[in-house]
Design a protein around this motif. Structure first.
Motif, PDB file in Angstrom:
ATOM      1  N   VAL A 404       0.852  -1.193   0.000  1.00 20.15           N
ATOM      2  CA  VAL A 404       0.000   0.000   0.000  1.00 20.15           C
ATOM      3  C   VAL A 404       0.886   1.241   0.000  1.00 20.15           C
ATOM      4  N   TRP A 405       0.509   2.200  -0.820  1.00 19.22           N
ATOM      5  CA  TRP A 405       1.085   3.544  -0.742  1.00 19.22           C
ATOM      6  C   TRP A 405      -0.027   4.510  -0.364  1.00 19.22           C
ATOM      7  N   GLN A 406       0.119   5.143   0.776  1.00 18.95           N
ATOM      8  CA  GLN A 406      -0.812   6.185   1.223  1.00 18.95           C
ATOM      9  C   GLN A 406      -0.050   7.022   2.242  1.00 18.95           C
ATOM     10  N   SER A 407       0.474   8.136   1.800  1.00 21.85           N
ATOM     11  CA  SER A 407       1.432   8.891   2.616  1.00 21.85           C
ATOM     12  C   SER A 407       0.775   9.774   3.661  1.00 21.85           C
ATOM     13  N   THR A 408      -0.454  10.213   3.426  1.00 22.96           N
ATOM     14  CA  THR A 408      -1.098  11.139   4.352  1.00 22.96           C
ATOM     15  C   THR A 408      -2.540  10.725   4.570  1.00 22.96           C
ATOM     16  N   GLY A 409      -3.121  11.228   5.654  1.00 24.60           N
ATOM     17  CA  GLY A 409      -4.513  10.941   5.974  1.00 24.60           C
ATOM     18  C   GLY A 409      -5.186  12.161   6.562  1.00 24.60           C
ATOM     19  N   GLY A 410      -6.433  11.978   6.970  1.00 27.84           N
ATOM     20  CA  GLY A 410      -7.208  13.098   7.465  1.00 27.84           C
ATOM     21  C   GLY A 410      -7.039  13.394   8.939  1.00 27.84           C
ATOM     22  N   THR A 411      -6.315  12.525   9.682  1.00 27.32           N
ATOM     23  CA  THR A 411      -6.147  12.730  11.118  1.00 27.32           C
ATOM     24  C   THR A 411      -4.675  12.650  11.483  1.00 27.32           C
ATOM     25  N   PRO A 416       1.174   6.070   8.243  1.00 29.95           N
ATOM     26  CA  PRO A 416       1.721   6.220   6.879  1.00 29.95           C
ATOM     27  C   PRO A 416       2.038   4.870   6.253  1.00 29.95           C
ATOM     28  N   LYS A 417       1.829   4.791   4.953  1.00 29.73           N
ATOM     29  CA  LYS A 417       2.084   3.556   4.204  1.00 29.73           C
ATOM     30  C   LYS A 417       2.977   3.908   3.020  1.00 29.73           C
ATOM     31  N   PHE A 418       4.199   3.405   3.043  1.00 31.45           N
ATOM     32  CA  PHE A 418       5.213   3.829   2.087  1.00 31.45           C
ATOM     33  C   PHE A 418       5.734   2.686   1.227  1.00 31.45           C
ATOM     34  N   SER A 419       4.893   1.762   0.835  1.00 28.93           N
ATOM     35  CA  SER A 419       5.357   0.679  -0.026  1.00 28.93           C
ATOM     36  C   SER A 419       5.642   1.221  -1.431  1.00 28.93           C
ATOM     37  N   LEU A 420       6.837   0.939  -1.938  1.00 27.43           N
ATOM     38  CA  LEU A 420       7.199   1.387  -3.282  1.00 27.43           C
ATOM     39  C   LEU A 420       6.774   0.400  -4.360  1.00 27.43           C
ATOM     40  N   VAL A 421       6.312  -0.769  -3.963  1.00 27.53           N
ATOM     41  CA  VAL A 421       5.946  -1.791  -4.947  1.00 27.53           C
ATOM     42  C   VAL A 421       4.814  -1.317  -5.868  1.00 27.53           C
ATOM     43  N   PRO A 422       3.716  -0.714  -5.349  1.00 27.75           N
ATOM     44  CA  PRO A 422       2.679  -0.236  -6.284  1.00 27.75           C
ATOM     45  C   PRO A 422       3.186   0.824  -7.251  1.00 27.75           C
ATOM     46  N   SER A 674       7.395   8.642 -11.136  1.00 25.87           N
ATOM     47  CA  SER A 674       7.557  10.060 -11.476  1.00 25.87           C
ATOM     48  C   SER A 674       6.304  10.861 -11.142  1.00 25.87           C
ATOM     49  N   ALA A 675       5.128  10.322 -11.458  1.00 23.18           N
ATOM     50  CA  ALA A 675       3.885  11.032 -11.130  1.00 23.18           C
ATOM     51  C   ALA A 675       3.708  11.136  -9.622  1.00 23.18           C
ATOM     52  N   ASN A 676       4.132  10.121  -8.893  1.00 29.72           N
ATOM     53  CA  ASN A 676       4.004  10.155  -7.437  1.00 29.72           C
ATOM     54  C   ASN A 676       4.855  11.272  -6.840  1.00 29.72           C
ATOM     55  N   ILE A 677       6.046  11.468  -7.383  1.00 35.16           N
ATOM     56  CA  ILE A 677       6.896  12.559  -6.898  1.00 35.16           C
ATOM     57  C   ILE A 677       6.205  13.901  -7.137  1.00 35.16           C
ATOM     58  N   ALA A 678       5.623  14.061  -8.323  1.00 31.74           N
ATOM     59  CA  ALA A 678       4.953  15.323  -8.630  1.00 31.74           C
ATOM     60  C   ALA A 678       3.729  15.552  -7.746  1.00 31.74           C
ATOM     61  N   VAL A 679       2.999  14.474  -7.423  1.00 31.89           N
ATOM     62  CA  VAL A 679       1.788  14.603  -6.614  1.00 31.89           C
ATOM     63  C   VAL A 679       2.125  14.880  -5.159  1.00 31.89           C
ATOM     64  N   GLU A 683       3.230  18.046  -0.331  1.00 25.58           N
ATOM     65  CA  GLU A 683       2.856  17.610   1.014  1.00 25.58           C
ATOM     66  C   GLU A 683       4.045  17.153   1.843  1.00 25.58           C
ATOM     67  N   ALA A 684       5.251  17.234   1.281  1.00 27.03           N
ATOM     68  CA  ALA A 684       6.419  16.671   1.948  1.00 27.03           C
ATOM     69  C   ALA A 684       7.186  17.757   2.694  1.00 27.03           C
ATOM     70  N   PRO A 685       7.146  17.766   4.032  1.00 26.90           N
ATOM     71  CA  PRO A 685       7.939  18.746   4.782  1.00 26.90           C
ATOM     72  C   PRO A 685       9.426  18.470   4.627  1.00 26.90           C
ATOM     73  N   LEU A 686      10.207  19.517   4.664  1.00 27.43           N
ATOM     74  CA  LEU A 686      11.645  19.406   4.458  1.00 27.43           C
ATOM     75  C   LEU A 686      12.253  18.433   5.455  1.00 27.43           C
ATOM     76  N   HIS A 687      13.009  17.465   4.932  1.00 26.42           N
ATOM     77  CA  HIS A 687      13.737  16.467   5.718  1.00 26.42           C
ATOM     78  C   HIS A 687      12.806  15.530   6.493  1.00 26.42           C
ATOM     79  N   GLY A 688      11.523  15.558   6.169  1.00 35.17           N
ATOM     80  CA  GLY A 688      10.604  14.608   6.781  1.00 35.17           C
ATOM     81  C   GLY A 688      10.703  13.251   6.117  1.00 35.17           C
ATOM     82  N   THR A 689       9.944  12.296   6.647  1.00 36.53           N
ATOM     83  CA  THR A 689      10.009  10.941   6.113  1.00 36.53           C
ATOM     84  C   THR A 689       9.521  10.887   4.676  1.00 36.53           C
ATOM     85  N   LEU A 690       8.394  11.532   4.374  1.00 41.49           N
ATOM     86  CA  LEU A 690       7.885  11.539   3.003  1.00 41.49           C
ATOM     87  C   LEU A 690       8.875  12.204   2.061  1.00 41.49           C
ATOM     88  N   TYR A 691       9.495  13.277   2.503  1.00 44.04           N
ATOM     89  CA  TYR A 691      10.495  13.985   1.708  1.00 44.04           C
ATOM     90  C   TYR A 691      11.618  13.035   1.296  1.00 44.04           C
TER      91      TYR A 691
END
Length: 726
Positions: A404-411, A416-422, A674-679, A683-691
């Motif tokens: 699963v890839w789902q980096s952010t949520g509503g709460t 966080p779900k950071f699987s690169l396989v999808p 590539s599209a995931n990076i653009a999307v 939402e990626a804070p500097l030096h955060g995990t998503l970044y």
């Protein structure tokens, strides 16, 4: 030796200068690429740096039954049944005055007090046998970092009269009022001499808390209990190793799970949906209440390394899914999602441990001596591991481990779900559909243009296709998303039957062509066949517009989308892989066509003339001689087009739903690297995990493209050596 003429000397100097300039430019390009690669690696490596911890020493403090660390980690509040609240500076150990302690707190000595939770809330039974809820908070002047200037403001609620004082309070949950009227209520579960009891009461001094017994199976003995996040369900652990999910109102058990050893303690990770269970022999696991086959069950979905003694309690971080667990001899910090142990330290004696809300400070208070041991923990990216990036992970609310890839949520308690396989899968899927559309058209078009078209027609076709390369990707993506996707949805059946109609018309018309006079065919046919296909294609469009609705009505019950869903179990999304394949194919065709046509046109005429002289037809010559000889160039063209398709961003971003799913179906979308990076980059804070994960995705794209180009060059060289002797 006579000197060289001045013109020749100037020419040699110019040659040396240009050689230096070209070599320097090439080296600069290589250096720039390597520098980019090193920078991307530098930003990605911290994801895999192991957590660091260090001891901050031991402080002497009054004996306490609980502690609460401030979010900044500079002050700790201690709860003592004899002395009430005490505060200390951390890590100096100096006492802090509490000038604002109000007189509405329960009188000392307290009969019973629960350790404070991560938000500073606890229950206290005062010397007057009344139950109060304490919510601890510091009042801090703006910008003031000195704890000596902070003011502790405990907010006391309740003063509820008890029907009897329990032996222990297992857990409580504050039920916030719903709607415009009514106040908050408190649900408490406790243990008395008669067994497990619970009660719900309003937080008012006039209220009375009357215990209600919970009837369990006589063979089970409750040893721990905890309320669900909504307070409507009760989880009970027993000395027999059973975990129960029951309705406290009726006492009915909804589901059970076997833990394997006596249950010592229960707790929750951030979000209150993952139940942490600790055993009397050190077993540590996480359970969730999840719907499986329309039935709610208690499911064990995470297991952690065993501890060396009975698990005495849990404390969750308020920032991520890490949590603290401790025994009489050990304190550990594990991460729920990755099952990663980030901290482990030996401790001595019974006591209570606490974790700072940020999860960066651990404190253990020894009940016997009052000693406070402190540790710091530096783990900036605990939610990422190699197994999580590339393996299936069991997330909260999921029946089984998944990619699963789902980096952010509503709460704030989102997992966080950071699987690169999808994302890798989506990249390969989009590239595959683009190449299935582009490769045959580009290569066959180049073969026809180079070997069969008249010079005049060739000089018209090739520039027209090369102009296609000038179309910006954002324009193609815009047209694909807003024009092509709705059009394909409306005419999907017509699009699918169109190639078969064209083939059928060509087979029907071909015999009539052979009956035309030879002078006519030589004058208007040879080298101009593509022009005769234009009316055939237009006629096929008219026929498919007529036949498509009829086929959909007769064979598909009037709706191809319903037919796909019921007959094949496939859902049709408007922005799907076919749209991406068509749009990206238009972007890739000019590259493959141009390079392939150049390679085909470079085949020596002597080879084709010899083949024709031996009696081979033009098509046999093109297929058996020209195509194999030009195969190194065609392969290079294909690899260049493949690299363009892999790195394409805007077309995929605008023409598909950007859903990171693992499904080869052409009727749904995908999400590429590539599209995931653009999307995700906004939402990626500097030096955060998503970044840093996005930088890792960029590094993966870089490596993938490098491997493709390297393999392409090796294959090209091999093909070149194979055919260079022809």
């Amino acid at each position: 030796m006579p000197s060289l003429p001045s013109n020749q000397a100037r020419a040699q100097r110019m040659d040396r200068f240009m050689a230096f300039l070209i070599s320097g430019g090439g080296l600069l390009i290589i250096g720039a690429v390597l520098a980019m690669l090193l920078f991307i690696m530098k930003e990605s490596v911290p994801l895999f740096v192991p957590p660091q911890s260090r001891s901050m020493g031991t402080l002497q403090a009054p004996r306490s039954g609980g502690a609460w660390l401030d979010e900044s980690g500079k002050a700790v509040v201690l709860l003592s049944r004899k002395e009430g609240l005490k505060a200390m500076r951390v890590p100096e150990g100096t006492s802090l005055t509490l000038p604002s302690l109000s007189s509405d707190g329960p009188p000392l000595p307290w009969r019973l007090a629960t350790p404070p939770g991560p938000r500073g809330d606890c229950l206290v039974i005062g010397g007057d046998d009344r139950l109060s809820l304490a919510q601890l908070a510091w009042s801090k002047p703006a910008g003031e970092n000195d704890p000596a200037r902070w003011v502790l403001e405990p907010h006391w609620q309740g003063g509820v009269k008890l029907s009897s004082v329990p032996d222990a309070i297992f857990h409580f949950r504050l039920m916030e009022a719903g709607g415009l009227g009514g106040g908050s209520s408190l649900r408490v579960v406790a243990r008395t001499a008669g067994g497990l009891v619970w009660s719900e009461t309003a937080l008012e001094p006039s209220a009375t808390l009357a215990w209600k017994p919970i009837q369990l199976d006589p063979s089970l003995h409750a040893s721990a209990a905890a309320w669900s996040s909504d307070g409507q369900r009760l989880f009970v652990g027993t000395q027999e190793g059973r975990l129960l999910d029951l309705d406290p109102e009726t006492g009915q058990v909804q589901s059970t799970a076997e833990f394997g050893e006596p249950i010592q303690s229960l707790g929750f990770a951030l979000g209150q949906s993952s139940l942490l269970v600790g055993g009397a022999r050190g077993k540590l696991a996480a359970y969730q209440r999840v719907r499986v086959n329309e039935v709610f069950t208690l499911q064990a979905f995470h297991a952690f390394p065993r501890l060396g003694g009975p698990v005495l309690g849990f404390q969750a971080s308020l920032r991520d899914k890490r949590f603290l667990a401790w025994t009489p001899s050990e304190a550990v910090v594990d991460h729920l999602t990755t099952e990663r142990r980030m901290f482990s330290a030996p401790i001595e004696g019974l006591g209570v441990a606490t974790l700072a809300p940020r999860g960066d400070l651990i404190l253990h208070a020894n009940e016997g001596t009052g000693a406070l041991r402190l540790w710091s923990l530096d783990a900036p990216h605990p939610e990422v591991s190699f197994g999580l990036l590339w393996g299936k992970t069991h997330y909260e609310g999921y029946e089984k481990p998944e990619y699963v890839w789902q980096s952010t949520g509503g709460t704030d308690d989102f997992e966080p779900k950071f699987s690169l396989v999808p994302l890798v899968f989506g990249t390969l899927k989009g590239t595959l559909y683009a190449m299935l559309f582009a490769f045959p058209l580009a290569v066959l078009g180049a073969l026809y243009t180079s070997q069969f078209a008249t010079p005049r027609l060739k000089h018209t076709i090739k520039p027209a296709i090369e102009i296609m390369a000038a179309l910006p990707s954002v324009v193609l993506g815009f047209l694909a998303g807003l024009v092509m996707a709705p059009l394909l949805e409306r005419m999907a059946v017509e699009v699918f039957i169109y190639p078969f109609v064209v083939l059928l018309l060509a087979l029907l018309i071909a015999p009539f062509w052979s009956r035309l006079p030879l002078p006519f065919r030589n004058a208007f046919g040879t080298g101009r066949e593509v022009l005769w296909m234009v009316p055939v294609l237009l006629l096929a469009v008219a026929l498919t517009n007529f036949a498509g609705p009829w086929i959909e009505r007769v064979a598909m019950g009037g709706s191809y989308r319903t037919w796909l869903q019921t007959a094949m179990g496939v859902t049709y999304d408007q922005r799907n892989s076919l749209v991406v394949g068509f749009a990206m194919g238009f972007a890739v065709i000019p590259i493959i066509f141009t390079i392939s046509e150049d390679a085909l046109s470079s085949v020596p005429k002597s080879l084709t003339s010899a083949s024709l002289a031996c009696g081979a037809s033009p098509w046999q010559t093109a297929w058996r001689i020209v195509l194999p000889t030009a195969s190194p160039g065609i392969f290079s063209a294909t690899m260049v087009g493949l690299g363009r398709a892999i790195g394409e961003t805007m077309i995929v971003l605008m023409a598909t739903g950007n859903t990171p799913i693992l499904d080869w179906s052409p009727f749904n979308g995908m999400r590429t690297l590539s599209a995931n990076i653009a999307v995700e980059i906004p939402e990626a804070p500097l030096h955060g995990t998503l970044y840093r994960v996005l930088f890792l995705a960029a590094f993966l794209l870089f490596v993938l493209t490098f491997i493709l180009n390297t393999v392409a060059e090796l294959v090209r060289q091999r093909l070149r050596r194979r055919y260079e002797s022809i």
